[in-house]
Scaffold this motif. Sequence first.
Motif, mmCIF file in Angstrom:
data_model
loop_
_atom_site.group_PDB
_atom_site.id
_atom_site.type_symbol
_atom_site.label_atom_id
_atom_site.label_comp_id
_atom_site.label_asym_id
_atom_site.label_seq_id
_atom_site.Cartn_x
_atom_site.Cartn_y
_atom_site.Cartn_z
ATOM 1 N N ASP A 64 0.832 -1.202 0.000
ATOM 2 C CA ASP A 64 0.000 0.000 0.000
ATOM 3 C C ASP A 64 0.869 1.255 0.000
ATOM 4 O O ASP A 64 0.606 2.207 -0.741
ATOM 5 C CB ASP A 64 -0.939 -0.014 1.213
ATOM 6 N N ASP A 65 1.927 1.237 0.795
ATOM 7 C CA ASP A 65 2.844 2.378 0.844
ATOM 8 C C ASP A 65 3.585 2.550 -0.487
ATOM 9 O O ASP A 65 3.784 3.676 -0.950
ATOM 10 C CB ASP A 65 3.846 2.207 1.984
ATOM 11 N N LEU A 66 3.969 1.449 -1.105
ATOM 12 C CA LEU A 66 4.631 1.518 -2.411
ATOM 13 C C LEU A 66 3.675 2.061 -3.476
ATOM 14 O O LEU A 66 4.060 2.893 -4.295
ATOM 15 C CB LEU A 66 5.133 0.139 -2.836
ATOM 16 N N LEU A 67 2.437 1.592 -3.456
ATOM 17 C CA LEU A 67 1.465 2.060 -4.443
ATOM 18 C C LEU A 67 1.264 3.567 -4.349
ATOM 19 O O LEU A 67 1.047 4.232 -5.362
ATOM 20 C CB LEU A 67 0.124 1.338 -4.264
ATOM 21 N N ASN A 68 1.366 4.116 -3.143
ATOM 22 C CA ASN A 68 1.158 5.548 -2.946
ATOM 23 C C ASN A 68 2.176 6.389 -3.710
ATOM 24 O O ASN A 68 1.884 7.524 -4.075
ATOM 25 C CB ASN A 68 1.202 5.891 -1.455
ATOM 26 N N LEU A 70 4.056 4.968 -6.448
ATOM 27 C CA LEU A 70 4.387 4.383 -7.744
ATOM 28 C C LEU A 70 3.222 4.296 -8.724
ATOM 29 O O LEU A 70 3.436 3.940 -9.878
ATOM 30 C CB LEU A 70 4.969 2.968 -7.550
ATOM 31 N N THR A 71 2.001 4.593 -8.284
ATOM 32 C CA THR A 71 0.847 4.421 -9.173
ATOM 33 C C THR A 71 -0.134 5.579 -9.065
ATOM 34 O O THR A 71 -0.108 6.359 -8.118
ATOM 35 C CB THR A 71 0.072 3.128 -8.850
ATOM 36 N N ASP A 72 -1.033 5.619 -10.032
ATOM 37 C CA ASP A 72 -2.146 6.569 -10.027
ATOM 38 C C ASP A 72 -2.982 6.319 -8.778
ATOM 39 O O ASP A 72 -3.294 5.171 -8.446
ATOM 40 C CB ASP A 72 -2.990 6.362 -11.296
ATOM 41 N N GLN A 73 -3.349 7.359 -8.086
ATOM 42 C CA GLN A 73 -4.031 7.236 -6.803
ATOM 43 C C GLN A 73 -5.554 7.163 -6.875
ATOM 44 O O GLN A 73 -6.199 6.782 -5.908
ATOM 45 C CB GLN A 73 -3.613 8.392 -5.884
ATOM 46 N N ALA A 74 -6.150 7.509 -7.995
ATOM 47 C CA ALA A 74 -7.614 7.520 -8.111
ATOM 48 C C ALA A 74 -8.239 6.164 -7.769
ATOM 49 O O ALA A 74 -9.201 6.118 -6.991
ATOM 50 C CB ALA A 74 -8.034 7.988 -9.492
ATOM 51 N N PRO A 75 -7.734 5.039 -8.303
ATOM 52 C CA PRO A 75 -8.345 3.752 -7.960
ATOM 53 C C PRO A 75 -8.224 3.397 -6.478
ATOM 54 O O PRO A 75 -8.955 2.564 -5.972
ATOM 55 C CB PRO A 75 -7.571 2.744 -8.812
ATOM 56 N N LEU A 76 -7.283 4.035 -5.785
ATOM 57 C CA LEU A 76 -7.075 3.767 -4.364
ATOM 58 C C LEU A 76 -7.908 4.684 -3.472
ATOM 59 O O LEU A 76 -7.849 4.581 -2.255
ATOM 60 C CB LEU A 76 -5.585 3.933 -4.006
ATOM 61 N N GLY A 77 -8.659 5.583 -4.085
ATOM 62 C CA GLY A 77 -9.481 6.512 -3.311
ATOM 63 C C GLY A 77 -8.691 7.661 -2.718
ATOM 64 O O GLY A 77 -9.158 8.337 -1.805
ATOM 65 N N LYS A 78 -7.488 7.887 -3.221
ATOM 66 C CA LYS A 78 -6.659 8.984 -2.735
ATOM 67 C C LYS A 78 -6.535 10.006 -3.857
ATOM 68 O O LYS A 78 -6.519 9.660 -5.027
ATOM 69 C CB LYS A 78 -5.282 8.482 -2.307
ATOM 70 N N GLU A 79 -6.446 11.247 -3.473
ATOM 71 C CA GLU A 79 -6.434 12.316 -4.471
ATOM 72 C C GLU A 79 -5.053 12.619 -5.030
ATOM 73 O O GLU A 79 -4.909 12.951 -6.193
ATOM 74 C CB GLU A 79 -7.021 13.590 -3.865
ATOM 75 N N THR A 80 -4.017 12.511 -4.205
ATOM 76 C CA THR A 80 -2.705 13.008 -4.597
ATOM 77 C C THR A 80 -1.666 11.901 -4.646
ATOM 78 O O THR A 80 -1.535 11.117 -3.713
ATOM 79 C CB THR A 80 -2.235 14.087 -3.588
ATOM 80 N N PHE A 81 -0.919 11.868 -5.739
ATOM 81 C CA PHE A 81 0.224 10.986 -5.877
ATOM 82 C C PHE A 81 1.241 11.358 -4.801
ATOM 83 O O PHE A 81 1.604 12.512 -4.656
ATOM 84 C CB PHE A 81 0.813 11.172 -7.288
ATOM 85 N N GLY A 82 1.667 10.375 -4.014
ATOM 86 C CA GLY A 82 2.646 10.655 -2.965
ATOM 87 C C GLY A 82 2.072 11.350 -1.750
ATOM 88 O O GLY A 82 2.802 11.977 -0.983
ATOM 89 N N SER A 83 0.771 11.215 -1.535
ATOM 90 C CA SER A 83 0.133 11.904 -0.405
ATOM 91 C C SER A 83 0.728 11.482 0.942
ATOM 92 O O SER A 83 0.745 12.273 1.884
ATOM 93 C CB SER A 83 -1.381 11.691 -0.411
ATOM 94 N N ASP A 84 1.209 10.241 1.043
ATOM 95 C CA ASP A 84 1.821 9.808 2.303
ATOM 96 C C ASP A 84 3.023 10.687 2.649
ATOM 97 O O ASP A 84 3.269 10.989 3.813
ATOM 98 C CB ASP A 84 2.269 8.343 2.229
ATOM 99 N N ILE A 85 3.770 11.105 1.631
ATOM 100 C CA ILE A 85 4.936 11.965 1.860
ATOM 101 C C ILE A 85 4.481 13.324 2.386
ATOM 102 O O ILE A 85 4.987 13.810 3.397
ATOM 103 C CB ILE A 85 5.766 12.115 0.570
ATOM 104 N N LEU A 86 3.528 13.927 1.687
ATOM 105 C CA LEU A 86 3.063 15.252 2.112
ATOM 106 C C LEU A 86 2.373 15.220 3.476
ATOM 107 O O LEU A 86 2.377 16.216 4.197
ATOM 108 C CB LEU A 86 2.122 15.849 1.058
ATOM 109 N N ASN A 87 1.798 14.054 3.822
ATOM 110 C CA ASN A 87 1.147 13.914 5.125
ATOM 111 C C ASN A 87 2.108 13.435 6.209
ATOM 112 O O ASN A 87 1.699 13.219 7.350
ATOM 113 C CB ASN A 87 -0.041 12.960 5.019
#
Length: 178
Positions: A64-68, A70-87
């Motif tokens: 899940d952390d890798l997908l954040n 490495l991949t488009d976030q829309a299918p994961l229900g997240k708005e921003t690529f790399g949101s874990d970093i910004l958060n």
Amino acid sequence: MDIEFDTRYDVTIPEYMLMIEKKTAQLYWLAGKDGALIGKGSHIQVENLARYGLLFGMMFQIKDDLLNILTDQAPLGKETFGSDILNGKCTLMLVHSLQHVDKKDQEKIISILNNKKGTQKDVNKIIEIFRETGSIDFSQNKLKEFCEKAKQCLIVLKKSESKEILEALAEYSMTRSY
């Protein structure tokens, strides 16, 4: 631990592993154990399926952390690529990277983490540092390691469709794209 780690930059890999074990993997541990109990498994089958579940849960969190990043976030229900970093989320890549960078890159990473004004350029810089330090490869190798260990837990089961599904599920956990 998860909340505390969002403000700590000295988290070790064993601490991170313990955190995801307690945070995510316990649910899968319980599912493995309860499934074996309901299926009237032997003591060793119950223990091994619980261990399989624990390893699967750890794989799930790392993937899940890798997908954040490495991949488009829309299918994961997240708005921003790399949101874990910004958060400022603590991930295996972050922990590994902070242990393998020089002081300048460490300060750069920390300045971007949890920065509400952080940009996609900032996120990309950290992802590049993750690549340079081998942190993405390290995390993907952990997935492979846990997958092999999880499949070894299934050795106590007779050949069956259910066993094949559990083996395939462990493999899928490494390759899933959402």
